[in-house]
Scaffold this active site. Structure first.
Site, short mmCIF file in Angstrom:
data_model
loop_
_atom_site.label_atom_id
_atom_site.label_comp_id
_atom_site.label_asym_id
_atom_site.label_seq_id
_atom_site.Cartn_x
_atom_site.Cartn_y
_atom_site.Cartn_z
N GLU A 171 9.39 2.76 90.56
CA GLU A 171 10.85 3.66 90.69
C GLU A 171 11.92 3.36 92.18
O GLU A 171 11.35 3.41 92.92
CB GLU A 171 10.39 5.22 90.87
N GLU B 94 12.38 -4.25 97.06
CA GLU B 94 11.73 -5.90 97.35
C GLU B 94 10.61 -5.88 97.39
O GLU B 94 8.94 -5.93 97.40
CB GLU B 94 12.23 -6.23 98.97
N CYS C 181 18.28 7.25 95.21
CA CYS C 181 18.17 6.59 94.04
C CYS C 181 18.96 6.25 93.61
O CYS C 181 19.72 5.46 92.75
CB CYS C 181 16.22 5.99 93.71
N GLY D 210 8.59 -3.10 96.28
CA GLY D 210 8.18 -3.02 95.08
C GLY D 210 7.33 -4.59 94.32
O GLY D 210 6.46 -3.61 93.25
N LYS E 176 0.66 8.00 100.83
CA LYS E 176 1.40 7.07 101.54
C LYS E 176 2.65 7.51 101.96
O LYS E 176 3.74 7.07 101.10
CB LYS E 176 1.34 5.82 101.84
N GLU F 1 22.40 -1.95 95.68
CA GLU F 1 22.20 -0.50 96.70
C GLU F 1 22.90 -0.45 97.46
O GLU F 1 22.02 -1.66 98.58
CB GLU F 1 21.21 0.12 95.85
N GLY G 135 10.91 3.64 95.58
CA GLY G 135 11.59 2.66 97.28
C GLY G 135 11.77 1.71 96.89
O GLY G 135 12.66 1.25 95.45
N SER G 136 12.37 0.53 97.35
CA SER G 136 12.59 -0.32 97.40
C SER G 136 12.24 -1.64 96.28
O SER G 136 11.25 -1.37 96.33
CB SER G 136 13.41 -1.55 98.60
P1 ADP Z 1 12.37 0.59 103.60
O1 ADP Z 1 12.26 -0.14 104.14
O2 ADP Z 1 13.97 0.70 103.14
O3 ADP Z 1 12.25 2.26 104.11
P2 ADP Z 1 10.39 0.72 101.21
O4 ADP Z 1 11.04 0.39 99.63
O5 ADP Z 1 10.44 -0.14 102.14
O6 ADP Z 1 12.56 1.03 101.92
O7 ADP Z 1 10.13 1.19 101.78
C1 ADP Z 1 9.09 2.79 101.16
C2 ADP Z 1 7.67 2.61 100.68
O8 ADP Z 1 6.79 2.15 100.99
C3 ADP Z 1 7.29 3.63 103.00
O9 ADP Z 1 6.07 4.43 102.90
C4 ADP Z 1 7.43 2.26 102.97
O10 ADP Z 1 5.63 2.11 104.16
C5 ADP Z 1 5.83 1.34 101.95
N1 ADP Z 1 6.26 0.11 102.11
C6 ADP Z 1 6.71 -1.25 102.54
N2 ADP Z 1 6.42 -1.97 102.55
C7 ADP Z 1 4.90 -2.42 101.71
C8 ADP Z 1 4.27 -2.80 101.45
N3 ADP Z 1 4.56 -4.79 101.88
N4 ADP Z 1 3.14 -2.63 100.39
C9 ADP Z 1 2.85 -1.05 100.61
N5 ADP Z 1 3.58 -0.63 100.25
C10 ADP Z 1 5.09 -0.71 101.89
MG MG Z 2 10.69 -1.42 104.09
#
Ligand code: ADP
Ligand code: MG
Length: 500
Positions: A268, A249, A302, A251, A193, A399, A246-247
């Site tokens: 990561e 939160e 990152c 994660g 995804k 961050e 990603g973030s």
């Molecule tokens: P940002 O909000 O800054 O884009 P995220 O860490 O939320 O950073 O996003 C990184 C990835 O994780 C994106 O592909 C996003 O669609 C996906 N993502 C966001 N929320 C969820 C979730 N609850 N479960 C799985 N994947 C998610």
């Molecule tokens: Mg997000």
């Protein structure tokens, strides 16, 4: 749909953007279950450049079923040498389409075109070739066992199965390939995804993979939002591992969702990486490194070096060089010649970054450069430098993911323990950079820093062979290097009693 393309965009990229994009499931482009679509923007203009399909949890089910069939069938039966050949063909096809991919990456992520071409596209080709080499070389071992009687024991290294991969928007091609390449090499099948903001180049990679001979169902790409698509992948009972970048939160959410079937998890996450400049260092080179590390891709990295520590004897000289470079940087569209820094990805990200700059000033920091947005359209933040920053301030601890550098001093009263304690004083532990000509200082600091990646007299080390990942809350596991193969394999111990 009215689209506004940058005039420098080539024919291949235009023709790809003009298509109606779908999901890649089981080797075919298919409509999403809901039929809903999301606008994809050029962050330098705010214009819509394409739309992408919004997948649902049902689409994720279909993709997982396809991946499971491909795992049990064609991919499992492919020999390691065949997998290597397919991956090398995939790499060659990416090279053939390098300009198109670089332009698509540039227009959707905002990064300058030369960086997309020489960094991102070149980097994913290297990653594929590096991982393709492991396919024929990863094996088990024959441990010496001490059981009574006579035994033959060995280990098998086997693919972990169907893997879910969820990636962010800052490096759409690189983040995809850091996950796809080791998974393919290991013999896994994939449900990927991309970010809802930057799904285009992953879709193009999916097509090239098919053309290279990756069997249908091995690499599925489902575009759409974190919720429902990412959440459905993370919770799916038939997915064996989830790899996320990603973030923190998100994660944590993924970790919770993954607990249902105890799937393997690698993460990561973010960083707040220190750059430490000792007074004996080449200060011009250090200042240039500092600027690249925090302003390249507008700080949306990152491992960005976002906390600068300079010895007080060198502080003014380094700060002066950094602010001069910051003030002189050419901001613009990534496709425009001479652009050194592009926009941040979205209005939301721009607001976030500006909120941090305001909070830094409210908490007592001083602006030494930037601090403002710029440009009539698009999401541009000026390269920003804050001084007078202290632990406990949000700009120090959190961050920002924007072009914001926090500059701090140390003195002769600070020994290496105190300097490293300051550098280690966040919840993150992704990267660190040390600038000195003193070998003892460099090696001692490298041991004291809580970081998965330490660069000495360098701002980064983008090599496929070097493990990449974080200590502390920067994540779990390592991408790149053989460590990435380990994350996509299981070890099976087989013991044979030779006496019965
Ligand atoms: P940002 O909000 O800054 O884009 P995220 O860490 O939320 O950073 O996003 C990184 C990835 O994780 C994106 O592909 C996003 O669609 C996906 N993502 C966001 N929320 C969820 C979730 N609850 N479960 C799985 N994947 C998610
Ligand atoms: Mg997000």
């Amino acid at each position: 749909m009215t689209t506004h393309f940058h005039p420098a965009l080539g024919e291949a990229a235009r023709s790809f953007l003009s298509r109606e994009h779908h999901l890649l499931i089981d080797g075919r482009m298919v409509e999403s279950d809901s039929g809903r679509r999301t606008d994809i923007l050029d962050p330098a203009t705010g214009n819509v450049i394409a739309t992408a399909a919004e997948a649902s949890a049902t689409d994720v089910d279909r993709a997982v079923e396809a991946a499971r069939r491909a795992f049990a069938g064609p991919w499992r039966k492919t020999t390691p040498a065949e997998r290597t050949r397919i991956m090398l063909r995939f790499a060659a096809l990416i090279e053939t389409h390098a300009d198109e991919l670089a332009q698509l990456e540039c227009i959707n992520s905002g990064k300058p075109l030369a960086a997309c071409r020489n960094g991102d596209v070149a980097g994913i080709v290297e990653m594929l070739r590096y991982m393709a080499g492991w396919t024929t070389k990863m094996g088990g071992e024959t441990p010496n066992v001490s059981l009574p009687g006579e035994w033959h024991a060995y280990t098998l290294r086997e693919p972990v199965g169907v893997v879910g991969q969820i990636i962010p928007w800052n490096f759409p091609l690189n983040m995809a390939m850091w996950k796809i390449a080791p998974a393919l090499a290991a013999g896994c099948t994939i449900v990927m995804k991309p970010s809802e903001q930057t799904p285009l180049t992953a879709l193009r990679l999916g097509e090239l993979a098919l053309e290279a001979g990756v069997p249908p169902g091995v690499l599925n790409i489902v575009t759409g939002f974190g919720n429902p698509v990412g959440a459905a992948i993370a919770a799916h009972p038939n997915v064996d591992k989830v790899a996320f970048t990603g973030s923190g939160e998100t994660g944590r959410r993924i970790l919770q969702a993954a607990s249902g079937n105890l799937k393997r998890v690698s993460l990561e996450l973010g960083g707040k990486s220190p750059v430490i400049v000792f007074p004996d260092a080449n200060l011009e080179a250090a200042a240039a490194g500092v600027c690249s590390s925090i302003f390249f891709h507008a700080g949306q990295i990152c491992a960005a070096g976002s906390r600068l520590y300079v010895h007080e004897r060198a502080f003014d000289q380094v700060l002066d060089a950094v602010t001069r470079r910051a003030n002189g940087m050419k901001l613009g569209h990534g496709m425009d010649a001479g652009t050194e820094m592009g926009p941040v990805i979205s209005r939301r990200q721009l607001d976030r970054v500006m909120g941090y700059i305001a909070s830094g000033q409210e908490q007592g920091a001083t602006l030494a450069a930037g601090g403002d947005t710029t440009g009539e359209r698009g999401f541009f933040v000026k390269p920003t430098v804050l001084t007078g920053v202290e632990p406990g301030m949000k700009v120090h601890d959190e961050e920002i993911f924007g072009p914001v550098l926090c500059a701090m001093k140390f003195s002769d009263d600070d020994d290496l323990e105190r300097i490293s304690a300051a550098a280690n004083s966040t919840t993150y532990g992704l990267a660190a950079s040390i600038w000195t000509k003193d070998l003892n200082v460099a090696h001692k600091m490298a041991r004291r820093l809580e970081a998965g990646i330490v660069n000495v007299n360098a701002l980064s080390s983008p090599d496929a062979a070097l493990p990449y990942g974080g200590y502390k809350q920067s994540g779990w596991g390592r991408e790149r290097g053989f460590d990435a193969i380990e994350m996509y394999t299981e070890i099976k111990a087989v013991a044979i009693n030779l006496n019965t």
